[in-house]
Design an enzyme around this catalytic site. Sequence first.
Site, PDB file in Angstrom:
ATOM      1  N   ARG A 192     -19.625  12.568   6.485  1.00  0.00           N
ATOM      2  CA  ARG A 192     -18.497  12.262   7.384  1.00  0.00           C
ATOM      3  C   ARG A 192     -18.912  12.240   8.853  1.00  0.00           C
ATOM      4  NH1 ARG A 192     -14.386  16.407   5.646  1.00  0.00           N
ATOM      5  NH2 ARG A 192     -14.167  15.962   3.442  1.00  0.00           N
ATOM      6  N   ARG A 203     -13.270  12.112  12.587  1.00  0.00           N
ATOM      7  CA  ARG A 203     -12.239  12.570  13.527  1.00  0.00           C
ATOM      8  C   ARG A 203     -12.704  13.607  14.540  1.00  0.00           C
ATOM      9  NH1 ARG A 203      -7.482  14.118   9.427  1.00  0.00           N
ATOM     10  NH2 ARG A 203      -9.276  14.844   8.220  1.00  0.00           N
ATOM     11  N   ARG A 238      -9.606   4.367  15.889  1.00  0.00           N
ATOM     12  CA  ARG A 238      -8.609   4.451  14.819  1.00  0.00           C
ATOM     13  C   ARG A 238      -7.214   4.139  15.356  1.00  0.00           C
ATOM     14  NH1 ARG A 238      -4.944   7.120  12.016  1.00  0.00           N
ATOM     15  NH2 ARG A 238      -5.154   7.546   9.773  1.00  0.00           N
ATOM     16  N   ASP A 295     -14.066   4.541   2.257  1.00  0.00           N
ATOM     17  CA  ASP A 295     -13.454   5.666   1.556  1.00  0.00           C
ATOM     18  C   ASP A 295     -13.814   5.594   0.089  1.00  0.00           C
ATOM     19  OD1 ASP A 295     -10.889   7.001   0.077  1.00  0.00           O
ATOM     20  OD2 ASP A 295     -11.257   7.886   2.037  1.00  0.00           O
ATOM     21  N   TYR A 321      -8.332  11.582  -8.797  1.00  0.00           N
ATOM     22  CA  TYR A 321      -7.322  10.998  -7.909  1.00  0.00           C
ATOM     23  C   TYR A 321      -6.392  10.057  -8.658  1.00  0.00           C
ATOM     24  CZ  TYR A 321      -9.465  12.728  -3.584  1.00  0.00           C
ATOM     25  OH  TYR A 321      -9.928  13.520  -2.564  1.00  0.00           O
TER      26      TYR A 321
END
Length: 371
Positions: free
Chosen positions: A31, A35, A44, A81, A157
């Site tokens: 990652r 963020r 973003r 992703d 998921y």
Amino acid sequence: MSTTFAPLHNDTFLRACRRQATDYTPLWLMRQAGRYLPEYKATRAKAGSFMGLATNVDYATEVTLQPLERFPLDAAILFSDILTVPDAMGLGLSFAEGEGPRFARNVRDEAAVAELAVPDMDKLRYVFDAVTSIRRALDGRVPLIGFSGSPWTLACYMVEGKGSDDYRQVKSLMYARPDLMHRILEINADSVAAYLNAQIDAGAQAVMIFDSWGGVLADGMFQQFSLAYTKRVLSQLKRHGADGQDVPRIVFTKGGGIWLQDMNALDCEVLGLDWTANLGHARAVVGGTVGGPGKALQGNIDPNVLFAPPERIAEQVQSVLRSFGKPHTDSTTTGPTHIFNLGHGISQFTPPEHVAALVEAVHSQSRAMRK
């Protein structure tokens, strides 16, 4: 298919993947485009949403390169992703602010499983276009890693419909209807293989399978429902990339340190480890010897170390490097190698200057260890 890309200036990461001696321990972060970087947040905001970012080739390229502008990392990883594959299967992926991913439809019964199929890879064209665009933008600076979720992690998921604390739905299905679970996993494995092969064709120089939820399985179940399908993916992967070079394969199972012996049999070059595993032990079990076969190891500092002051970060780096032990330095043959990484993804609250301290500590300390 042959595509021309700029020659690679820094191949330290790929050399370590191949168990070749390197001047220092290469490093990249799970990652790393994310963020914790203010510039990522700005991009973003322009993109309007996470998927707006991931599906726009220019934005995906921009955010992939952002951490490399700040830190001398040794590899870039595609910005995307793991849930793009089930999204392409028609499950309707969305990201609610602060809530994480969710699917409009879940897969919990025979009817839903019967509808599943390997998606048309054209639906994921935006990912492959991003790979080529990033590879060109890198201009040979460092290698580009492509990736996918593992068949089991994607299934979690798909069955739960979103992230989970207790894995109740997916495990209920697995124990009650193993036949349906195996069917989902077969389709996922073949989808992941096609997806990674398309990334390799587009310019990915290494590929990584994230088995983020493998560690929630019971012993015995992990081998049957996760490992077997990771193996199925690996058996289908192309061995050479767009430029004719070999493409190393990395498998990371969070919580998988207890199954190193089983994972040693996987047809991949690198095993990733989370922070609960001992690198020295892993090296003894799967690292191999100089001149013999073995797996390169990737990991595994606790991401929360990055909240400590820089001098503490440097101490923890030393402890990870020492845990792996003396690096392999014989340039005439292969031997045990280490790629430095976090034991999981970087936290969004991490101060960027602490990442700079980590990178500097890994590079300088690992050089000193080779003197």
